[in-house]
Design a protein around this motif. Structure first.
Motif, mmCIF file in Angstrom:
data_model
loop_
_atom_site.group_PDB
_atom_site.id
_atom_site.type_symbol
_atom_site.label_atom_id
_atom_site.label_comp_id
_atom_site.label_asym_id
_atom_site.label_seq_id
_atom_site.Cartn_x
_atom_site.Cartn_y
_atom_site.Cartn_z
ATOM 1 N N UNK A 119 -7.521 0.833 -3.097
ATOM 2 C CA UNK A 119 -5.890 -0.116 -3.213
ATOM 3 C C UNK A 119 -5.745 -1.867 -2.369
ATOM 4 N N UNK A 120 -6.876 -1.421 -0.908
ATOM 5 C CA UNK A 120 -6.759 -2.621 -0.382
ATOM 6 C C UNK A 120 -7.130 -3.485 -1.773
ATOM 7 N N UNK A 121 -8.812 -3.288 -1.881
ATOM 8 C CA UNK A 121 -9.823 -4.451 -2.908
ATOM 9 C C UNK A 121 -8.478 -4.629 -4.003
ATOM 10 N N UNK A 122 -7.670 -3.842 -4.494
ATOM 11 C CA UNK A 122 -7.042 -4.084 -5.746
ATOM 12 C C UNK A 122 -6.069 -5.242 -5.005
ATOM 13 N N UNK A 123 -5.159 -5.444 -4.361
ATOM 14 C CA UNK A 123 -4.369 -6.360 -3.897
ATOM 15 C C UNK A 123 -5.188 -7.573 -3.379
ATOM 16 N N UNK A 124 -6.314 -7.597 -2.795
ATOM 17 C CA UNK A 124 -6.444 -8.659 -2.602
ATOM 18 C C UNK A 124 -7.404 -8.957 -4.078
ATOM 19 N N UNK A 125 -7.725 -8.856 -5.436
ATOM 20 C CA UNK A 125 -7.805 -8.836 -5.815
ATOM 21 C C UNK A 125 -7.331 -9.547 -7.138
ATOM 22 N N UNK A 126 -6.340 -9.030 -7.345
ATOM 23 C CA UNK A 126 -4.651 -9.134 -8.205
ATOM 24 C C UNK A 126 -3.825 -10.484 -7.433
ATOM 25 N N UNK B 211 0.800 -0.896 -0.322
ATOM 26 C CA UNK B 211 -0.303 0.149 -0.012
ATOM 27 C C UNK B 211 1.080 1.377 -0.023
ATOM 28 N N UNK B 212 2.214 0.843 0.749
ATOM 29 C CA UNK B 212 2.789 2.586 0.622
ATOM 30 C C UNK B 212 3.282 2.697 -0.642
ATOM 31 N N UNK B 213 3.625 1.467 -1.533
ATOM 32 C CA UNK B 213 4.519 1.380 -2.785
ATOM 33 C C UNK B 213 3.192 2.040 -3.586
#
Length: 233
Positions: free
Chosen positions: A137-144, A39-41
Motif C-alpha cells: 500500500x505504501x508503494x502504491x501511494x508513492x507510485x500514484x 493508509x487508514x482509508x
C-alpha cells in the motif's frame, strides 16, 4: 572572548543518541500525517490488529536501525518492548488459551477434557505477510501520488522558512561506485548479476602545463553514480 557558533547540521549530535532517540526524531518530525490517513482509508473496515500508525513507525524503525530485512525487524520487535511502545504497538505480552481435546479412559470408557500445556507468553508482533501487504500500500501511494517523496519537499520548504538563504550557494560533486558484478550479460536471462547497475563513463581533459599538449582521461565502470549537492554556507 571569541563566540563559537554551533553548526546547524552537526550529525555527530544525532549519531551520539540512542537508537530509540533517533527513531523519535524521525517519528516526531516527519510530515507523514497525510500518508498515514490514506493508509487508514485503504485498510477500510477490515481487521485492525495492528494500527496503521504503528506499522508505519515500525517501517521507519527498520530504516533507522538499519535492519537488512523485514524478518530482522520482526525479531527486534519481538525482543524489544521499548521499541514496540515507541512504534505504538501493545506492549503487554499475550498468551493463547490452551487447546483442549477429549481423551477416553481405557478402563471406564468415560471421556475427559484434557488441556495441553500453555504456551509461553509473547509480544503481539506483526508477521512478515502483514508488513508485505502494508508495504504494498505504501508503494502504491508513492507510485500514484508521490506521497513518500513529497515529504522531502515539505521538509525542504519548512527549512527554507527558517533559512531564507538556503539553496542560494551550492557546491556539487560526484563519485563512481563500482559494482561487484562484471557487467557481463547472462545468455539465458539477458541480464547481469546486478540488474540495477549500469555502465558509467567519465571524461576529463586539459592542457599539459609542461608540454602544452592536450590530454584526455576516460574512466569507465559498471555500477552506480552518486551525486551530491550541498549548501556551501
Amino acid at each position: 572572548m571569541a563566540a563559537i557558533e554551533p553548526s546547524l547540521f552537526d550529525w555527530r549530535a544525532v549519531d551520539a543518541r540512542s537508537d530509540l532517540e533517533r527513531l523519535s526524531l524521525v517519528r516526531d518530525h516527519l510530515p507523514d500525517a497525510q500518508l498515514v490517513h490514506y493508509l487508514e482509508v485503504m485498510r477500510g473496515p477490515g481487521r485492525d490488529d495492528y494500527p496503521v500508525a504503528a506499522m508505519w513507525n515500525a517501517v521507519l524503525a527498520g530504516v533507522v536501525f538499519q535492519h537488512p530485512s523485514i524478518e530482522a525487524l520482526i525479531r527486534e520487535l519481538g525482543r524489544n518492548p521499548a521499541l514496540l511502545q515507541a512504534c505504538g504497538f501493545a506492549v503487554l505480552p499475550v498468551q493463547k488459551k490452551p487447546a483442549a481435546h477429549l481423551v477416553r479412559d481405557p478402563v471406564t470408557g468415560n471421556m475427559t477434557v484434557v488441556y495441553a500445556a500453555p504456551e509461553e507468553a509473547h509480544y503481539a508482533v506483526p508477521d512478515s505477510w502483514n508488513f508485505s501487504r502494508f508495504l504494498a500500500n505504501v508503494i502504491e501511494l508513492e507510485e500514484t501520488l508521490g506521497m513518500v517523496t513529497g515529504m522531502i519537499t515539505t521538509l525542504r520548504e519548512q527549512l527554507m522558512e527558517v533559512l531564507p538563504e538556503f539553496g542560494r550557494h551550492l557546491g556539487y560533486d560526484g563519485k563512481a561506485i563500482e559494482s561487484h558484478s562484471t557487467g557481463r550479460v547472462n545468455r539465458t536471462t539477458g541480464e547481469t548479476s546486478d540488474p540495477d547497475a549500469d555502465w558509467g563513463k567519465h571524461e576529463t581533459s586539459g592542457i599539459d602545463a609542461r608540454t602544452g599538449k592536450p590530454w584526455k582521461k576516460i574512466k569507465t565502470w559498471f555500477g552506480y553514480g552518486v551525486h551530491l549537492i550541498a549548501d556551501t554556507q
